[in-house]
Design a protein around this motif. Structure first.
Motif, PDB file in Angstrom:
ATOM      1  N   LEU A 187      27.417 -11.552  -1.796  1.00 51.77           N
ATOM      2  CA  LEU A 187      28.808 -12.027  -1.230  1.00 51.77           C
ATOM      3  C   LEU A 187      28.793 -13.238  -0.926  1.00 51.77           C
ATOM      4  O   LEU A 187      29.859 -14.114  -1.061  1.00 51.77           O
ATOM      5  N   LEU A 188      27.883 -13.729  -0.101  1.00 46.76           N
ATOM      6  CA  LEU A 188      27.779 -15.346   0.131  1.00 46.76           C
ATOM      7  C   LEU A 188      28.237 -16.235  -1.034  1.00 46.76           C
ATOM      8  O   LEU A 188      28.915 -17.135  -0.544  1.00 46.76           O
ATOM      9  N   PRO A 189      27.388 -16.212  -2.094  1.00 39.29           N
ATOM     10  CA  PRO A 189      27.762 -17.201  -3.086  1.00 39.29           C
ATOM     11  C   PRO A 189      29.136 -17.226  -3.615  1.00 39.29           C
ATOM     12  O   PRO A 189      29.957 -18.089  -3.964  1.00 39.29           O
ATOM     13  N   PHE A 190      29.807 -16.023  -3.530  1.00 37.92           N
ATOM     14  CA  PHE A 190      31.073 -15.741  -3.867  1.00 37.92           C
ATOM     15  C   PHE A 190      32.083 -16.473  -3.042  1.00 37.92           C
ATOM     16  O   PHE A 190      33.097 -17.067  -3.503  1.00 37.92           O
ATOM     17  N   LEU A 191      31.701 -16.253  -1.632  1.00 30.69           N
ATOM     18  CA  LEU A 191      32.797 -16.903  -0.633  1.00 30.69           C
ATOM     19  C   LEU A 191      32.550 -18.407  -0.756  1.00 30.69           C
ATOM     20  O   LEU A 191      33.424 -19.224  -0.340  1.00 30.69           O
ATOM     21  N   LEU A 192      31.462 -18.800  -1.030  1.00 27.25           N
ATOM     22  CA  LEU A 192      31.097 -20.382  -0.696  1.00 27.25           C
ATOM     23  C   LEU A 192      31.702 -21.059  -2.008  1.00 27.25           C
ATOM     24  O   LEU A 192      32.476 -22.026  -2.047  1.00 27.25           O
ATOM     25  N   ARG A 193      31.945 -20.383  -3.422  1.00 30.64           N
ATOM     26  CA  ARG A 193      32.205 -20.963  -4.276  1.00 30.64           C
ATOM     27  C   ARG A 193      34.103 -20.737  -4.223  1.00 30.64           C
ATOM     28  O   ARG A 193      34.593 -21.446  -5.189  1.00 30.64           O
ATOM     29  N   GLN A 194      34.539 -20.278  -3.350  1.00 37.21           N
ATOM     30  CA  GLN A 194      35.834 -20.386  -3.173  1.00 37.21           C
ATOM     31  C   GLN A 194      36.425 -21.686  -2.468  1.00 37.21           C
ATOM     32  O   GLN A 194      37.474 -22.019  -2.622  1.00 37.21           O
ATOM     33  N   HIS A 195      35.253 -22.376  -1.888  1.00 35.69           N
ATOM     34  CA  HIS A 195      35.534 -23.665  -1.518  1.00 35.69           C
ATOM     35  C   HIS A 195      35.455 -24.735  -2.307  1.00 35.69           C
ATOM     36  O   HIS A 195      34.587 -24.639  -3.350  1.00 35.69           O
ATOM     37  N   LYS A 196      36.032 -25.613  -2.316  1.00 36.05           N
ATOM     38  CA  LYS A 196      36.287 -26.936  -3.262  1.00 36.05           C
ATOM     39  C   LYS A 196      34.884 -27.524  -3.208  1.00 36.05           C
ATOM     40  O   LYS A 196      34.464 -27.921  -4.409  1.00 36.05           O
ATOM     41  N   VAL A 197      34.188 -27.462  -2.273  1.00 37.87           N
ATOM     42  CA  VAL A 197      32.797 -28.181  -2.126  1.00 37.87           C
ATOM     43  C   VAL A 197      31.653 -27.736  -3.395  1.00 37.87           C
ATOM     44  O   VAL A 197      31.014 -28.368  -4.082  1.00 37.87           O
ATOM     45  N   TRP A 198      31.765 -26.096  -3.285  1.00 40.47           N
ATOM     46  CA  TRP A 198      30.982 -25.539  -4.352  1.00 40.47           C
ATOM     47  C   TRP A 198      31.595 -24.913  -5.314  1.00 40.47           C
ATOM     48  O   TRP A 198      30.980 -24.083  -6.251  1.00 40.47           O
ATOM     49  N   ARG A 199      32.730 -25.217  -5.787  1.00 39.50           N
ATOM     50  CA  ARG A 199      33.703 -24.626  -6.730  1.00 39.50           C
ATOM     51  C   ARG A 199      32.875 -24.803  -8.177  1.00 39.50           C
ATOM     52  O   ARG A 199      32.890 -23.841  -9.064  1.00 39.50           O
ATOM     53  N   LYS A 200      32.366 -25.899  -8.411  1.00 42.52           N
ATOM     54  CA  LYS A 200      31.815 -26.164  -9.752  1.00 42.52           C
ATOM     55  C   LYS A 200      30.295 -25.463  -9.853  1.00 42.52           C
ATOM     56  O   LYS A 200      29.788 -25.817 -10.810  1.00 42.52           O
ATOM     57  N   CYS A 201      29.723 -24.938  -8.851  1.00 44.91           N
ATOM     58  CA  CYS A 201      28.230 -24.660  -8.957  1.00 44.91           C
ATOM     59  C   CYS A 201      28.638 -23.086  -9.691  1.00 44.91           C
ATOM     60  O   CYS A 201      29.173 -22.366  -9.113  1.00 44.91           O
ATOM     61  N   LYS A 202      27.455 -22.978 -10.713  1.00 42.26           N
ATOM     62  CA  LYS A 202      27.288 -21.538 -11.134  1.00 42.26           C
ATOM     63  C   LYS A 202      26.403 -20.846 -10.310  1.00 42.26           C
ATOM     64  O   LYS A 202      25.440 -21.337  -9.427  1.00 42.26           O
ATOM     65  N   MET A 203      26.587 -19.512 -10.300  1.00 41.47           N
ATOM     66  CA  MET A 203      25.720 -18.712  -9.741  1.00 41.47           C
ATOM     67  C   MET A 203      24.514 -18.104 -10.498  1.00 41.47           C
ATOM     68  O   MET A 203      24.741 -17.474 -11.591  1.00 41.47           O
ATOM     69  N   ARG A 204      23.302 -18.126 -10.097  1.00 42.00           N
ATOM     70  CA  ARG A 204      22.188 -17.510 -10.903  1.00 42.00           C
ATOM     71  C   ARG A 204      21.578 -16.536 -10.029  1.00 42.00           C
ATOM     72  O   ARG A 204      21.382 -16.711  -8.658  1.00 42.00           O
ATOM     73  N   ILE A 205      21.234 -15.188 -10.291  1.00 38.66           N
ATOM     74  CA  ILE A 205      20.486 -14.214  -9.678  1.00 38.66           C
ATOM     75  C   ILE A 205      19.155 -14.129 -10.367  1.00 38.66           C
ATOM     76  O   ILE A 205      18.941 -13.680 -11.447  1.00 38.66           O
TER      77      ILE A 205
END
Length: 1106
Positions: free
Chosen positions: A879-897
């Motif tokens: 959940l946390l990476p999804f919430l962070l990526r809603q913000h402009k600061v982290w929007r361009k970051c991709k999520m890896r698990i």
């Protein structure tokens, strides 16, 4: 709203509760803690999580005991001991938080929300001290309220459009229109009376009432709407004045004259624009020179209105005995304009000769009897009917029903006629036609301005002897009087005047007379002159009142760009506001059509009345302590009815104008909210917010949030420096990025000492935190606690922060980076106790390491957010990476698990299962399964463990001073460094290094070493490299092995990641190894830049269901 607090004594004793606890209440009794060790994790039950079934409605239903395959609690799993060493750090919690591989293997079985601010009245008083004060006359109800309301309500629409509305809509529908509009104003007057009698209403009238009842935002928005309505009303009255002048008094004065009938309407509009602009300029000059002249003329204008109405009623009575003679000429069933002929006949006999009339010449090519004429003229006879047949004629039955039509539709009487074979398209024929398309909703918009003006009494409240008595009585009596006048006029006009004359807007069928004037007695000129002066007076009143209203709004300072209009002449006259008013009024005049301007001002007045009703309803329902009106005949239901009626009339009369008016009001509201000066007027909206919050909190407490609604509600624990400033402001930045203003954020800190001694520091710390929150754009609440020690203060914050259902479910804190160098062991002990307490309270925990390296508000470029999902403890890591990526600061970051596969796991199948799981969770992420096979425990690990244990023992056993302790720690550190260097140098040159491969049997043997003394002899042979390793705690060795191996893998894969999220291992159940736990975590996180350790709160926080 009450909140129960339970005090739990720590040193024995029973729990003291605010209420007697009963088993039936369903609450858990307070736990009694005596002197026993607080080993909460040992007593912790298996974590209850949701049943993952085909029925989504079972999720988050608040059942205390839930089961889940995510955090697995089956009996079989409880009996399974973890038999590896790679994940030894997590082994104590395996019964509640399973390995990801265990979770994924089972997924195949499951389916997939100021006081003290100076107000403008006080400012006016200060300015007034410098001016020459003029004592106002103390007026009573009749002169001060009743007559001004009467004058403002009765006006241009009654004289110019009432007969046309009755003829077009019919008596029945016209009655409904009048009844609706009058009901709206009556209900508004009742609400206004309640507000006006709830304390003193100074100058400003309705604006003051609304702004002080609903707050500056609503007050400013509605005040400006009322101002625009009053300004456009001025334009409407001026247009009415010019229409009377050019149509009924001196038609020859028109500047623009149409050569053809097709251009008559356009020429009339141009005349209205020119004369209207001249009239506006003249009126503005009169108002500028001195408003006292306007006030002196007010009674004259009122007298004109009263005389005109009396003349109408006198004329109605006269029609019973002797109806006035106003013949109407009909050709077949079509009404003719009789400007250009004097006899209603085709031919006439003069000296025994049949000659044609002027009417013949209008329809035929020549005046000869054998000339070619219009077919309809030839087929139908000319008849003459009485325009005013009288009250007893029975014409009322013909006028009962509506007669709507398109623009250009002929005004026809319901009699037999012969239709032509081909309809004539000659627009120059002298027929009476509709100038605009007519329909019910249009008539509502045109009529409504005739019932406005109910605020005239409240606007004069400063001049009244007893405003709280006069305003309700005078206003309601005025509305009752005008309602009776309007309703009676509807019936009387329909009963006395021929239908075709009623539908003739400009009186063309009665030789250009004002239709209502034909009914009056003794002469039509009484109405014409009376209505002319009435419209003049109303226009002057509007141009006088509107600038003062704008000046009151400007002086309040709530709309910054209007402040210039608060200034005026030395005597306070609003010069700049008058100029703006004249400019806006000119736009209404350029529209030039009375029928087009009327719906515009209807919108603004309806908006104003809507909020007056809303203010009264809210104050009544909220039972505000200050809501004590002297006027007792009001009810919230009446106010809501009035509000609903206003809203309905807005959309009935013109839905697009209604949307525009609401958009304007909304824009002004948001502008005042964001840019306006702060005002505290004790408004009703504050009471609404409090009641809404109380209701929502009680509802929230009734049941826990559904899994779909779960979001981290943060308690952020901040450290302060010696100057009480925030040590790690980036923690607040991260909070902002994670929350984006949604949900609850409580920022807390702890000061050591007593509150009496530290009160000033606490307030300063709170102020500093609020400044930091503002600079980092963190929206939330601040809470500073003063406690005898840091440990207890954090515990108090964790337990008591929040209110009711609005409590935090997640704690965010910074990693204690200097715990090794700290002079006091309490810093890291406090950290570990916080971890234990959040786990016991079923709260999630986020620990940010190297928090000062976290981004502030600058957007990150390309990069990744790496999630290391070791064990599943509720889905927080997803959940946390999804919430962070809603913000402009982290929007361009991709999520890896990343997840870890053990020796027995099928890593390929794990990857497929994990990808499917993420697909159902609607998360986009790259998936990688890292294989960590059981490997030998290296000598480096043993040496690391040995140094750790030696340091720990030395600090425990030797009662050293702080200085000596630091020196000893440094010596151990140096020795450790030298030992590592030596080991690394010899690593490749030592072929006889022992490889220790652990098996299940060896693990069980080691675990039972203390219980079986003889077993230790068998294990001792394993440690033949260094004798001192034999005495090491093998549990610590395995944990260190996990930390080292996992760190190697994470650094290898994620060293360049923008952020690494990692499962946080739980602290040991026995407090003896707490300092070792800190060392394990240090080793685990070594070499990583930004790390967020995540510990779930014991419930599922993410679901695959919609």
């Amino acid at each position: 709203m009450t909140e129960r607090f339970v005090v739990v004594p720590v040193n024995g004793g029973s729990a003291v509760s605010a209420e007697e606890h009963s088993p039936e209440s369903g609450e858990t009794p307070a736990v009694e803690y005596g002197d026993r060790d607080l080993g909460l994790e040992e007593d912790r039950e298996a974590v209850p999580i949701l049943e993952y079934s085909r029925e989504p409605n079972k999720y988050g239903d608040g059942i205390p005991k839930e089961s889940s395959p995510f955090i697995n609690n089956t009996d079989n799993d409880k009996g399974t001991l973890y038999d590896g060493k790679n994940m030894a750090l997590f082994e104590e919690e395996m019964d509640s938080n399973p390995m990801v591989s265990s979770l994924l293997s089972k997924l195949a079985n499951y389916t997939n929300l100021t006081q003290g601010v100076r107000e403008h009245e006080e400012a006016d008083e200060e300015e007034g001290a410098k001016k020459k004060t003029v004592k106002s006359p103390q007026m009573g109800t009749f002169i001060g309220v009743y007559l001004p309301c009467l004058q403002n309500i009765l006006g241009v629409i009654l004289f110019l459009r009432m007969t046309w509305i009755v003829g077009t809509a019919g008596i029945l529908e016209a009655f409904i229109i009048v009844a609706m509009c009058c009901s709206c104003t009556m209900l508004t007057a009742i609400s206004m009376s309640a507000i006006a009698t709830n304390g003193v209403v100074p100058a400003g009238g309705s604006y003051y009432m609304i702004s002080r009842s609903l707050g500056p935002e609503f007050g400013g928005a509605v005040g400006l709407c009322f101002y625009l309505g009053t300004t456009f009303a001025g334009a409407m009255y001026i247009l009415g004045t010019i229409e009377i002048l050019l149509t009924y008094i001196v038609p020859s004065a028109a500047i623009f004259k149409a050569e053809e009938k097709a251009y008559e309407a356009e020429a009339m509009l141009n005349n209205m624009r020119v004369y209207g602009t001249c009239c506006l300029t003249l009126m503005a000059l009169v108002v500028f020179v001195g408003v006292k002249y306007v006030n002196k003329l007010a009674l004259v204008f009122l007298a004109c209105v009263v005389l005109s109405i009396l003349a109408i009623y006198a004329g109605v009575i006269k029609t019973i005995f002797e109806p006035p003679v106003f013949p109407v000429c009909l050709l077949g069933n079509r009404t003719l304009q009789n400007h250009d002929f004097d006899k209603c006949a085709k031919t006439e006999i003069i000296d025994n000769m049949t000659v044609t009339t002027k009417l013949w010449a209008l329809f035929c090519q020549s005046s000869e009897l054998n000339s070619t004429c219009e077919e309809y003229f030839v087929l139908n006879n000319v008849t003459e009917v009485q325009g005013i047949p009288g009250l007893t004629s029975g014409v009322i039955s013909e006028n009962m029903w509506s007669s709507y039509g398109h623009a250009g539709m002929l005004v026809e009487k319901d009699v037999a006629s012969v239709a032509p074979s081909v309809p004539s398209e000659n627009i120059n024929l002298p027929y009476v036609v509709n100038d605009i398309a007519t329909f019910f909703t249009l008539l509502v918009g045109i009529y409504f301005p005739s019932v406005t003006g109910i605020m005239a009494g409240s606007n004069r409240s400063g001049d009244l002897r007893d405003a709280q008595r006069s305003i309700p009585i005078g206003t309601i009596l005025a509305i009752a009087t005008t309602t009776i006048i309007y309703l009676s006029c509807v019936v009387l006009f329909g009963a006395c005047i021929e239908g075709v004359v009623l539908r003739d807007k400009f009186g063309d069928s009665v030789k250009g007379n004002l239709v209502i004037g034909t009914l009056s007695w003794p002469s039509p000129w009484v109405i014409v002159i009376g209505s002319f002066f009435s419209c003049c007076g109303a226009g002057l009143q509007s141009l006088t009142g509107a600038p003062r209203l704008l000046q009151a709004i400007a002086r309040d300072g709530i709309v910054p760009f209007l402040e210039v209009f608060g200034h005026g002449k030395a005597n306070g006259e609003p010069t700049w506001a008058l100029l703006l008013t004249a400019g806006i009024c000119e736009t209404g005049i350029l529209i030039a059509s009375l029928d087009a301007v009327a719906p515009i001002l209807s919108m603004f007045f309806l908006m104003c009345y809507l909020f007056v009703n809303l203010a009264c309803a809210l104050q009544t329902l909220l039972r505000t302590p200050n809501w004590r009106p002297r006027f007792k005949y009001y009810h919230w239901a009446l106010s809501f009815l009035g509000m609903s009626l206003c809203l309905a009339l807005m959309f009935i009369s013109s839905w697009y104008y209604a949307l525009v008016a609401m958009l304007i009001a909304g824009c002004i509201y948001k502008y005042i909210e964001y840019r306006g000066a702060e005002k505290e007027w004790g408004d009703g909206i504050r009471g609404l917010s409090l009641n809404a919050a109380r209701y929502a909190l009680i509802r929230l407490e009734e049941a826990p949030p559904h899994t779909k609604n779960w979001r981290p509600q943060l308690l952020v624990l901040l450290n302060l420096d010696s100057e009480l400033r925030v040590k790690h402001p980036r923690l607040l930045s991260f909070t902002t990025q994670l929350k984006a203003g949604k949900g609850l954020t409580i920022v807390g800190s702890v000061l050591e000492g007593t509150y009496l001694a530290k009160e000033t520091e606490a307030k300063k710390a709170e102020q500093n935190i609020k400044v930091a929150m503002s600079s980092e754009k963190t929206k939330g609440f601040c809470h500073v606690v003063v406690s005898s020690n840091l440990r207890d203060g954090i515990s108090h914050l964790t337990q008591s922060a929040g209110l009711g259902g609005m409590k935090h479910n997640t704690v965010l804190m910074a990693w204690p980076g200097s715990w090794r160098q700290s002079n006091d062991a309490l810093s890291w002990k406090s950290f570990i106790e916080t971890v234990r307490e959040t786990t016991a309270a079923h709260q999630a925990l986020l620990v940010a390491k190297n928090v000062d390296n976290f981004p502030q508000q600058d957007r990150l470029g390309e990069g990744t957010i790496d999630v290391w999902w070791i064990v599943h403890d509720g889905g927080m890591l997803m959940l946390l990476p999804f919430l962070l990526r809603q913000h402009k600061v982290w929007r361009k970051c991709k999520m890896r698990i990343f997840t870890v596969a053990q020796m027995d796991d099928n890593s390929i199948q794990m990857k497929k299962d994990l990808q499917m799981f993420l697909y159902h969770l609607r998360l986009d992420a790259e998936v990688e399964v890292v294989e960590m096979h059981d490997s030998d425990i290296s000598a480096f690990t043993y040496e690391k463990t040995l140094v750790m244990e030696q340091r720990s023992q030395m600090l425990k056993q030797m009662q050293l001073s702080r200085t000596e302790r630091e020196r000893e720690a440094q010596l151990i550190h140096d020795k450790n460094t030298a030992s590592h260097a030596a080991l690394n140098d010899k690593a490749d040159a030592t072929p006889d290094r022992v490889h220790m491969t652990w098996t299940k049997e060896k693990l069980f043997t080691e675990r039972n070493r203390n219980r079986e003394p003889n077993a230790s002899m068998g294990v001792r042979d394993l440690f033949n490299m260094k004798p001192e390793w034999e005495s090491l705690n093998q549990s610590n060795v395995r944990r260190m092995h996990t930390a080292v191996k996992l760190n190697e893998v994470v650094v290898n894969k994620s060293q360049g990641a923008q952020l690494v999220l990692l499962n946080m291992p739980g602290p040991p159940k026995h407090r003896g190894g707490d300092e070792n736990y800190m060392e394990f975590l240090e080793v685990l996180l070594e070499g990583l830049n930004r790390v967020l350790l995540v510990r779930g709160g014991g419930r599922e926080v993410i679901t695959i269901y919609s």
